[in-house]
Design a protein around this motif. Structure first.
Motif, PDB file in Angstrom:
ATOM      1  N   CYS A 193      -0.752   0.433  -6.557  1.00  5.80           N
ATOM      2  CA  CYS A 193      -2.029  -0.301  -6.453  1.00  5.80           C
ATOM      3  C   CYS A 193      -2.984   0.132  -7.553  1.00  5.80           C
TER       4      CYS A 193
ATOM      5  N   TYR B  23      -5.371   2.398  -7.548  1.00  8.84           N
ATOM      6  CA  TYR B  23      -6.730   2.837  -7.207  1.00  8.84           C
ATOM      7  C   TYR B  23      -6.918   4.338  -7.422  1.00  8.84           C
TER       8      TYR B  23
ATOM      9  N   ARG C 220      -1.827   7.111  -1.747  1.00 11.03           N
ATOM     10  CA  ARG C 220      -1.222   6.548  -0.536  1.00 11.03           C
ATOM     11  C   ARG C 220      -0.044   5.649  -0.873  1.00 11.03           C
ATOM     12  N   CYS C 221       0.000   5.109  -2.097  1.00 11.47           N
ATOM     13  CA  CYS C 221       1.154   4.286  -2.477  1.00 11.47           C
ATOM     14  C   CYS C 221       2.381   5.146  -2.750  1.00 11.47           C
TER      15      CYS C 221
ATOM     16  N   MET D  36      -0.842  -5.686  -4.061  1.00 10.59           N
ATOM     17  CA  MET D  36      -1.521  -4.508  -3.502  1.00 10.59           C
ATOM     18  C   MET D  36      -0.810  -3.238  -3.917  1.00 10.59           C
TER      19      MET D  36
ATOM     20  N   MET E 288      -6.333   3.804  -0.115  1.00  8.29           N
ATOM     21  CA  MET E 288      -7.224   4.618  -0.954  1.00  8.29           C
ATOM     22  C   MET E 288      -8.548   3.913  -1.208  1.00  8.29           C
TER      23      MET E 288
ATOM     24  N   LEU F   8      -5.741  -5.394  -4.565  1.00  8.07           N
ATOM     25  CA  LEU F   8      -6.078  -4.457  -3.507  1.00  8.07           C
ATOM     26  C   LEU F   8      -5.832  -3.016  -3.937  1.00  8.07           C
ATOM     27  N   GLY F   9      -6.737  -2.141  -3.562  1.00  9.30           N
ATOM     28  CA  GLY F   9      -6.478  -0.706  -3.687  1.00  9.30           C
ATOM     29  C   GLY F   9      -5.754  -0.217  -2.449  1.00  9.30           C
ATOM     30  N   GLY F  10      -4.578  -0.818  -2.215  1.00 14.21           N
ATOM     31  CA  GLY F  10      -3.768  -0.510  -1.034  1.00 14.21           C
ATOM     32  C   GLY F  10      -4.041  -1.487   0.090  1.00 14.21           C
TER      33      GLY F  10
END
Ligand code: FES
Ligand code: FES
Lengths: 156, 724
Positions: free
Chosen positions: A97, A99, A132-133, B67, B345, B393-395
């Motif tokens: 993702c 982030y 988290r990914c 995502m 996240m 998406l950030g997850g």
């Protein structure tokens, strides 16, 4: 009011002195590459460099910083994504993702600046950012790839 | 090659040709503006999926959300494969949910979950690419006045060998847009793929390395204000009151707004100021009817269900109860899986602008159409007066699909400030307290074990929460939640039980605590795989048979399940001794249409667990991008192992106790094992990738821990157990 030196430019920011650096970057200066993940210095999404040291900006009030301290954000790590860490990340297609990745990249660049040839244990101990990914294994390989690039100690 | 008739819905060219026109009367965020500029309205689309610019840029429209799972790249590969364009020229864009509705849902579903992004749309997106190719060739052939069948195309260059003429997609795109779509197209056999099936780099990496990728949390619009929110943390509770006067003079504060009857928001010039004022705002909560709810009371509720008389049946063969009653030797165990938070996240957020005539929302969403429906309802406007702009998406992991609570809130706040864009961003604390949690279940397994280790009967009783009952009651079948039985049903292409047991009963006593459940990456496959695969391991040990050989006997009728298990076991070196001090475990299951297995190698020293390696094997039928499959497998292991090792949301006094990553611990780099992924597509079906493998990491590790310590971990997370 705070006077900060960010990515080589010193500027005055009209801000409550207790405002964390993260929010000054994101909201006063429009530099949104540095991310908000937890706000309590646990996740590392907000990592920037302060005098070359990877630092979590979400709990760092700007009143604690002086204009002499060099702050580097993901936007200033390189002008064009050419920092060896970014190049290694590109080669291994690390982000999912994405982030957490600016924080990961800043943490990795900070590690390599201090320790140009980190061992696996060094990497495990120093890179404590949350993803988290689940990009951890590619982050590890990319750090080693960047370490093999002798330019990696360059610090933004 | 497959010949397919084209459904008219997917292939009618739109009247509004290109998507660029955000002429909606509101300022758009800079990134959306840039995308709009890049696709000027005068470039006509070939069809809903393909726009080709005179400079040869190929814009592939992708309806599913990116995502992190790579679906944007994968779906573009499928379109480009059939289109026969040059991959180097491919970019992507999202159509909006409003455009989809205006065009009779030409792009089909926007829903991005259940590992369905590719497997549910591969056929019509490939048809979209193939139809566009035919139209481009037809346009060139018409210009040259030759039969289209005599023309060839490679990498976007059309040629007519007979006359030696060539042209390019960019040159004929305008004319092709006016060609009638073909009535049928031929899809390539996957073995002839050149772009699909390849481990191509993602299309969306570069901006993620420089901070340029804009997430919802990063949006800035002219005149925008920022909102921070607190909703009642007690399940079923309400907002009782707040003292707005206490914060109205604080720096930057513009408004204190009650949002429905559960939440209050502070709006300020910056989000930090909004949050600071919100923290200072005196708020009282009406704790509601569940203040005595606790993890202990939920556990008692579920335990009662383990032996309750009534239960919904998910799988049945023979007479399990009778066989167990008459069995000489039975083995029984109870397992449990706790609540989990998605903890993406990027915290939940949405940006909305509302006027009495129109409402627009910018939001990272797994389902743009759900976002649109919720926005319209919250706006009090018809759907065609609303629009949703999707942002990377950030997850997601399931949190940003069905649940659009943040959209509802953002629009609710924006309604109080007509014409002003409002960005609502949750704190991590808000995110942890207002999850749609992975449900909690417990499971009692009882098996009859014969003298030679044969399993003649198995009863698996699941007790616990149904997601569908809360989230999508229309999906219930006669009061039963079929999703509870993921991976446990007989002969089902979505996920068959892999063991043949003559007397089998798998049933569910539904017990729904007042905690909102949700789809969480892997959903019920997570705990079902732990229950079955750890218990099978228990049976193997009870029978004194090596676990792989024990499973083989039960899997004779399930060669595809067995194939991935054998591959994972071979990969870890199952038949050779493990290195000194290391121990191994295996697990398999089928879910989301794919066969998956894992073999783990661990050591436990002075009670300290170290997971050294996991070998994963997956058969998803077809593979569109093996490099992305590998990443999904690794990522799913981090998510699944985070839950197994550390993850639990506990309830006390009617609310969750964990509020941030300090108390909701997740896996970090230091505990990440090496992962090897064996991808073994057998063709003939399309299975999912993002979720299925998540389920096998935990049971493989738990079985390896048993091999190392003799301790059978039956309640998660592992952090609550002493392995010394
Ligand atoms: S946002 Fe600063 S460490 Fe998480
Ligand atoms: S890439 Fe998504 S959180 Fe790390």
């Amino acid at each position: 009011m705070a006077r900060l030196t960010i990515n080589g430019t010193t500027r005055d920011v009209d801000v409550d002195p207790e405002t964390p650096l993260l929010w000054v970057l994101r909201e006063q200066l429009g530099m949104t590459g540095t991310k908000f993940g937890c706000g309590i210095a646990v996740c590392g999404a907000c990592t920037v460099h302060v005098d070359g040291v990877a630092t979590r900006s979400c709990v760092l009030p700007v009143s604690a910083l002086t204009p002499e301290q060099a702050i580097v954000t993901i936007e200033g790590l390189s002008p064009d994504g050419s920092h060896p860490v970014q190049q290694a990340w590109l080669e291994l297609d690390v982000p999912q993702c994405g982030y957490c990745q600016p924080g990961m990249i800043m943490a990795a660049a900070g590690l390599l600046a201090a320790n140009p040839n980190p061992s696996d244990d060094d990497i495990s101990a120093e890179i404590t950012n949350i993803c988290r990914c689940g990009t951890y294994n590619r982050v590890r390989v990319a750090i080693k790839l960047a370490a093999a690039d002798n330019d990696a100690t360059r610090n933004g | 090659m497959t010949r397919v008739q084209l459904s008219r819905r997917h292939f009618v060219a739109g009247s509004a040709a290109a998507l660029g026109g955000f002429s909606l009367g509101f300022h758009v965020p800079f990134q959306a503006k840039a995308a709009a500029d890049a696709a000027p309205a005068e470039v006509p689309e070939i069809n809903a999926w393909v726009v080709i610019h005179p400079d040869e840029t190929v814009v592939v429209r992708v309806a599913r959300s990116e995502m992190g799972q790579g679906t944007l790249t994968g779906l573009a590969q499928l379109v480009a494969e059939e289109l026969e364009c040059d991959w180097a020229n491919v970019t992507t864009e999202y159509p909006t949910p409003g455009q989809n509705i205006a065009r009779d849902r030409v792009w089909g579903s926007f829903s991005t979950g259940g590992s369905r992004g590719i497997r549910d749309s591969h056929d019509y997106v490939r048809q979209g690419g193939a139809a566009a190719r035919e139209m481009l060739i037809a346009a060139a052939a018409a210009e040259w006045d030759v039969p289209a069948a005599e023309c060839q195309v490679e990498k976007g260059v059309i040629s007519h060998p007979g006359s030696g003429r060539t042209t390019t997609y960019g040159k004929v795109a305008q004319a092709a847009a006016a060609v009638s779509p073909p009535a049928e197209v031929q899809l390539k056999d996957p073995k002839d793929w050149k772009i699909a099936g390849q481990p191509l780099p993602r299309l969306d990496t570069r901006d993620k390395l420089t901070g340029r990728q804009v997430y919802g949390a990063d949006l800035v619009m002219p005149g925008m204000v920022n909102a921070a929110i607190k909703a009642c943390p007690y399940f079923g509770g309400r907002l009782a009151g707040f003292d707005a006067q206490a914060v109205t003079g604080m720096p930057g504060v513009q408004r204190v707004i009650q949002v429905d009857d559960t939440a209050v928001a502070v709006v300020a010039d910056t989000w930090w100021r909004a949050k600071t004022a919100l923290d200072a705002l005196p708020i009282t909560w009406d704790e509601g009817p569940n203040r005595d709810l606790s993890s202990a009371s939920i556990q008692a509720m579920l335990e009662e269900g383990l032996d309750a008389a009534d239960a919904f049946i998910g799988a049945e063969a023979g007479d399990a109860r009778g066989a167990l009653a008459g069995a000489e030797r039975t083995v029984s165990a109870v397992y449990a899986f706790p609540y989990q938070n998605h903890a993406t996240m990027e915290p939940m957020n949405a940006t909305a602008v509302w006027t009495p005539e129109r409402c627009e929302v910018w939001v990272p969403t797994q389902n743009g159409e759900s976002s649109l429906a919720v926005a319209a309802e919250a706006a009090g406007l018809p759907v065609d007066k609303c629009e949703v702009h999707k942002i990377h998406l950030g997850g997601g992991f399931g949190r940003r699909g069905n649940f659009q609570d943040y959209v509802r809130q953002a629009v609710g706040i924006a309604r109080e400030m007509p014409g002003t864009p409002v960005k609502l961003l949750w704190t991590r604390e808000e995110d942890m307290l207002h999850g749609n949690y992975h449900p909690t279940t417990r499971c009692k397994l009882t098996a009859a074990l014969g003298p030679d280790g044969e399993v003649s009967a198995l009863h698996m009783r699941i007790s616990g929460q149904s997601i569908l009952a809360s989230v999508r009651p229309e999906g219930m079948v006669g009061g039963r939640d079929p999703v509870v039985f993921q991976g446990l049903v007989l002969d089902n292409p979505e996920g068959s039980f892999g063991y043949a047991v003559p007397n089998l009963l798998i049933d569910h006593a539904m017990r729904n605590p007042p905690v909102p459940p949700g789809f969480w990456r892997g959903v019920n496959l997570n705990q079902n795989a732990i229950y079955v695969e750890c218990f099978i391991d228990e049976l193997a040990h009870a029978a004194g048979v090596e676990p792989l050989a024990f499973r083989r006997r039960l899997m004779a009728n399930h060669p595809q399940h067995l194939a991935v298990l054998e591959a994972a076991a071979n990969g870890i070196g199952w038949n050779e001794p493990a290195p000194a001090g290391r121990h191994r475990g295996i697990a398999q299951i089928m879910g989301f249409g794919s066969y998956v297995a894992a073999a783990a190698e661990v050591s436990v020293t002075d009670g300290q667990l170290r997971i050294h390696r996991i070998v994963a094997a997956t058969d998803p039928g077809h593979v569109v991008n093996p490099a992305q499959v590998e990443r999904q497998v690794e990522g799913s292991f981090v998510y699944g192992l985070s839950a197994a090792l550390y993850g639990e949301c506990t309830v006390s006094g009617g609310r969750m106790e964990q509020e941030n990553f300090d108390s909701y611990q997740v896996m970090l780099m230091d505990s990440m094992p090496e992962v090897e992924t064996i991808i073994m597509p057998s063709g003939g079906f399309w299975g999912g990738v993002g979720e299925p493998t998540i389920a096998v990491a935990a049971p493989a590790v738990l079985n390896a821990i048993f091999a190392a310590t003799g301790k059978r971990i039956r309640t998660l997370p592992l952090k609550n157990h002493d392995l010394a």
